[in-house]
Design a protein around this motif. Structure first.
Motif, mmCIF file in Angstrom:
data_model
loop_
_atom_site.group_PDB
_atom_site.id
_atom_site.type_symbol
_atom_site.label_atom_id
_atom_site.label_comp_id
_atom_site.label_asym_id
_atom_site.label_seq_id
_atom_site.Cartn_x
_atom_site.Cartn_y
_atom_site.Cartn_z
ATOM 1 N N GLY A 1 5.836 -0.568 -17.423
ATOM 2 C CA GLY A 1 6.577 -0.338 -16.187
ATOM 3 C C GLY A 1 5.677 0.005 -15.018
ATOM 4 N N ASN A 2 4.443 -0.492 -15.045
ATOM 5 C CA ASN A 2 3.461 -0.162 -14.005
ATOM 6 C C ASN A 2 3.445 -1.132 -12.822
ATOM 7 N N LEU A 3 4.285 -2.165 -12.860
ATOM 8 C CA LEU A 3 4.237 -3.178 -11.804
ATOM 9 C C LEU A 3 5.367 -3.000 -10.804
ATOM 10 N N ALA A 4 5.025 -3.093 -9.521
ATOM 11 C CA ALA A 4 6.048 -2.977 -8.479
ATOM 12 C C ALA A 4 6.671 -4.325 -8.155
ATOM 13 N N THR A 5 5.872 -5.412 -8.259
ATOM 14 C CA THR A 5 6.402 -6.746 -7.965
ATOM 15 C C THR A 5 5.777 -7.785 -8.892
ATOM 16 N N GLU A 6 6.419 -8.920 -8.988
ATOM 17 C CA GLU A 6 5.842 -10.079 -9.669
ATOM 18 C C GLU A 6 6.503 -11.333 -9.105
ATOM 19 N N PHE A 7 5.730 -12.404 -9.078
ATOM 20 C CA PHE A 7 6.222 -13.697 -8.597
ATOM 21 C C PHE A 7 6.286 -14.644 -9.778
ATOM 22 N N SER A 8 7.416 -15.323 -9.921
ATOM 23 C CA SER A 8 7.541 -16.253 -11.042
ATOM 24 C C SER A 8 8.767 -17.130 -10.839
ATOM 25 N N GLY A 9 9.037 -17.949 -11.846
ATOM 26 C CA GLY A 9 10.247 -18.748 -11.832
ATOM 27 C C GLY A 9 11.426 -17.896 -12.285
ATOM 28 N N ALA A 10 12.625 -18.376 -11.982
ATOM 29 C CA ALA A 10 13.851 -17.654 -12.355
ATOM 30 C C ALA A 10 13.885 -17.335 -13.851
ATOM 31 N N TRP A 11 13.200 -18.163 -14.654
ATOM 32 C CA TRP A 11 13.215 -17.988 -16.106
ATOM 33 C C TRP A 11 12.573 -16.682 -16.579
ATOM 34 N N LEU A 12 11.806 -16.017 -15.693
ATOM 35 C CA LEU A 12 11.117 -14.797 -16.127
ATOM 36 C C LEU A 12 12.106 -13.705 -16.554
ATOM 37 N N VAL A 13 13.296 -13.710 -15.945
ATOM 38 C CA VAL A 13 14.297 -12.690 -16.281
ATOM 39 C C VAL A 13 14.611 -12.696 -17.777
ATOM 40 N N GLY A 14 14.676 -13.892 -18.368
ATOM 41 C CA GLY A 14 14.936 -13.989 -19.813
ATOM 42 C C GLY A 14 13.886 -13.237 -20.618
ATOM 43 N N HIS A 15 12.619 -13.408 -20.258
ATOM 44 C CA HIS A 15 11.534 -12.702 -20.966
ATOM 45 C C HIS A 15 11.596 -11.197 -20.691
ATOM 46 N N MET A 16 11.886 -10.831 -19.442
ATOM 47 C CA MET A 16 11.928 -9.412 -19.076
ATOM 48 C C MET A 16 13.005 -8.664 -19.863
ATOM 49 N N GLN A 17 14.181 -9.268 -19.945
ATOM 50 C CA GLN A 17 15.274 -8.545 -20.613
ATOM 51 C C GLN A 17 15.140 -8.539 -22.133
ATOM 52 N N ASN A 18 14.493 -9.572 -22.678
ATOM 53 C CA ASN A 18 14.401 -9.671 -24.137
ATOM 54 C C ASN A 18 13.239 -8.899 -24.742
ATOM 55 N N TRP A 19 12.085 -8.861 -24.045
ATOM 56 C CA TRP A 19 10.939 -8.174 -24.657
ATOM 57 C C TRP A 19 9.916 -7.634 -23.667
ATOM 58 N N LEU A 20 9.811 -8.258 -22.503
ATOM 59 C CA LEU A 20 8.700 -7.936 -21.611
ATOM 60 C C LEU A 20 8.885 -6.603 -20.887
ATOM 61 N N ALA A 21 10.106 -6.334 -20.451
ATOM 62 C CA ALA A 21 10.355 -5.094 -19.709
ATOM 63 C C ALA A 21 11.775 -4.615 -19.987
ATOM 64 N N LYS A 22 12.132 -4.636 -21.273
ATOM 65 C CA LYS A 22 13.541 -4.358 -21.597
ATOM 66 C C LYS A 22 13.946 -2.901 -21.339
ATOM 67 N N LYS B 1 0.846 -1.210 0.000
ATOM 68 C CA LYS B 1 0.000 0.000 0.000
ATOM 69 C C LYS B 1 0.876 1.253 0.000
ATOM 70 N N LYS B 2 1.969 1.215 0.783
ATOM 71 C CA LYS B 2 2.892 2.363 0.839
ATOM 72 C C LYS B 2 3.586 2.580 -0.498
ATOM 73 N N VAL B 3 3.967 1.453 -1.141
ATOM 74 C CA VAL B 3 4.660 1.545 -2.440
ATOM 75 C C VAL B 3 3.754 2.190 -3.490
ATOM 76 N N LEU B 4 2.487 1.787 -3.511
ATOM 77 C CA LEU B 4 1.562 2.350 -4.494
ATOM 78 C C LEU B 4 1.241 3.807 -4.194
ATOM 79 N N ALA B 5 1.164 4.155 -2.921
ATOM 80 C CA ALA B 5 0.896 5.555 -2.552
ATOM 81 C C ALA B 5 2.024 6.469 -3.031
ATOM 82 N N ALA B 6 3.249 5.940 -2.996
ATOM 83 C CA ALA B 6 4.413 6.738 -3.411
ATOM 84 C C ALA B 6 4.630 6.710 -4.926
ATOM 85 N N ASN B 7 3.951 5.763 -5.603
ATOM 86 C CA ASN B 7 4.109 5.616 -7.060
ATOM 87 C C ASN B 7 2.727 5.590 -7.720
#
Length: 337
Positions: free
Chosen positions: A175-196, A91-97
């Motif tokens: 870039g609207n998300l403060a957190t996400e839960f996933s497997g370690a493999w998500l980093v590959g998607h994030m850096q390549n296209w999801l949140a590059k 709640k604090k994170v969203l209030a500040a962002n």
């Protein structure tokens, strides 16, 4: 030979479409100690057949935006101390962002909680005697829905549905998300296209409340109809038990190796550029060793769907937790005969 995602193992195990690798001439049991402990049980059927060899795993991780937390004066440790702490600090994170969301979908939390903290050999939805565990008397399922509902009621989630949905993808890319839960493999998607565009702004830590869970993983199996079983087995053995090959697969696709020795390669001690140089692979390697093997039941896909509907009904307010779990128990019991 075919590759099988963890989500489909139970389905494949139901029929006899895949060769039992535990039997001669394969005798896959001899390699069991080479792999992360929880992988083998994932590919075993209730009657003891082994339908696939593990190749990669998805140790669970909480990814978070370091800049958003900093702006709110919230520490990463406070965010994952417990699920209750995650919500209060969120709640604090969203209030500040303004305009941001804590998590893509509240239902995710429910799916994590029902899979975390299980003891070795326990099933997610069924016990060893096939009794349905989904119930208003089961604390694990009550907590899962309670936390998910608290996230939704506090308007912390983007209501984006499942991973890789259009809304989920958009929230990441903007870039609207403060957190996400996933497997370690998500980093590959994030850096390549999801949140590059947000490289260096994300970091990783363990799941809330000191729990460990797995996000999928892949296996190789041999179709019973295959005309080239010996050749298929040789290829599977090479892809899964050869350390250099497992490290190569990790370097090219980010697929975290199921082979334990592969995770001891020097590359796992290097910083992850996308995560601002954080040595997150060490964190994931340790998490992988703490994840417990879960019992797979052939009716898991049915139970998964019914529980998912129960989560949706609680989140949209059409059912209370007790009613949703009572009805889910009845439906699963009826369909898992």
């Amino acid at each position: 030979m075919e590759a099988i995602d963890f989500g489909y193992v139970a389905k494949f195990a139901e029929g006899n479409g895949l060769v039992d690798l535990s039997k001669a001439p394969y005798n896959a049991g001899q390699y069991r100690n080479l792999f992360v402990a929880y992988t083998y049980p994932q590919a075993m059927t209730q009657d003891g057949r082994m339908v696939g060899m593990p190749t990669d795993i998805g140790p669970g991780s909480m990814f978070y935006r370091t800049d958003m937390l900093k702006k709110a004066g919230v520490s990463p440790a406070a965010m994952n101390k417990s699920w209750e702490s995650y919500i209060e600090n969120g709640k604090k994170v969203l209030a500040a962002n303004p305009g941001s969301f804590l998590i893509p979908d509240a239902g995710e939390a429910a799916q994590i909680i029902i899979r975390a903290g299980l003891k070795a050999g326990e099933g997610v939805y069924f016990d060893k005697s096939n009794k349905v565990l989904v119930s208003p008397n089961n604390a694990r399922f009550v907590k899962a829905l309670t936390i998910a509902k608290a996230i939704r009621d506090a308007k912390l989630d983007a209501r984006a549905g499942g991973a890789f949905s259009a809304d989920w993808t958009t929230a990441f890319q903007k870039g609207n998300l403060a957190t996400e839960f996933s497997g370690a493999w998500l980093v590959g998607h994030m850096q390549n296209w999801l949140a590059k565009d947000f490289s260096g702004k994300w970091a990783a830590q363990n799941l809330p409340g000191g729990t460990y869970a797995s996000w999928g993983g892949s296996f190789y199996g041999i179709p019973a109809q295959s005309q080239n079983k010996a050749e298929s087995w040789n290829l599977i053995k090479y892809l899964t038990t050869n350390q250099a090959q497992q490290v190569l697969a990790f370097k090219t696709t980010g697929a975290f190796p199921a082979l334990r020795s592969a995770a001891n390669d020097p590359v796992f001690n290097e910083g992850v550029p996308y995560l601002a140089g954080q040595k997150a692979r060490i964190l994931w390697r340790q998490a992988a060793l703490k994840i417990q093997p879960l019992d797979v039941n052939k009716y898991d896909p049915i139970a998964d769907q019914i529980f998912g509907d129960a989560v949706a009904a609680v989140l949209d307010g059409s059912k209370d937790i007790k009613t949703a779990l009572t009805e889910a128990n009845t439906l699963i019991t009826r369909r898992a005969r």
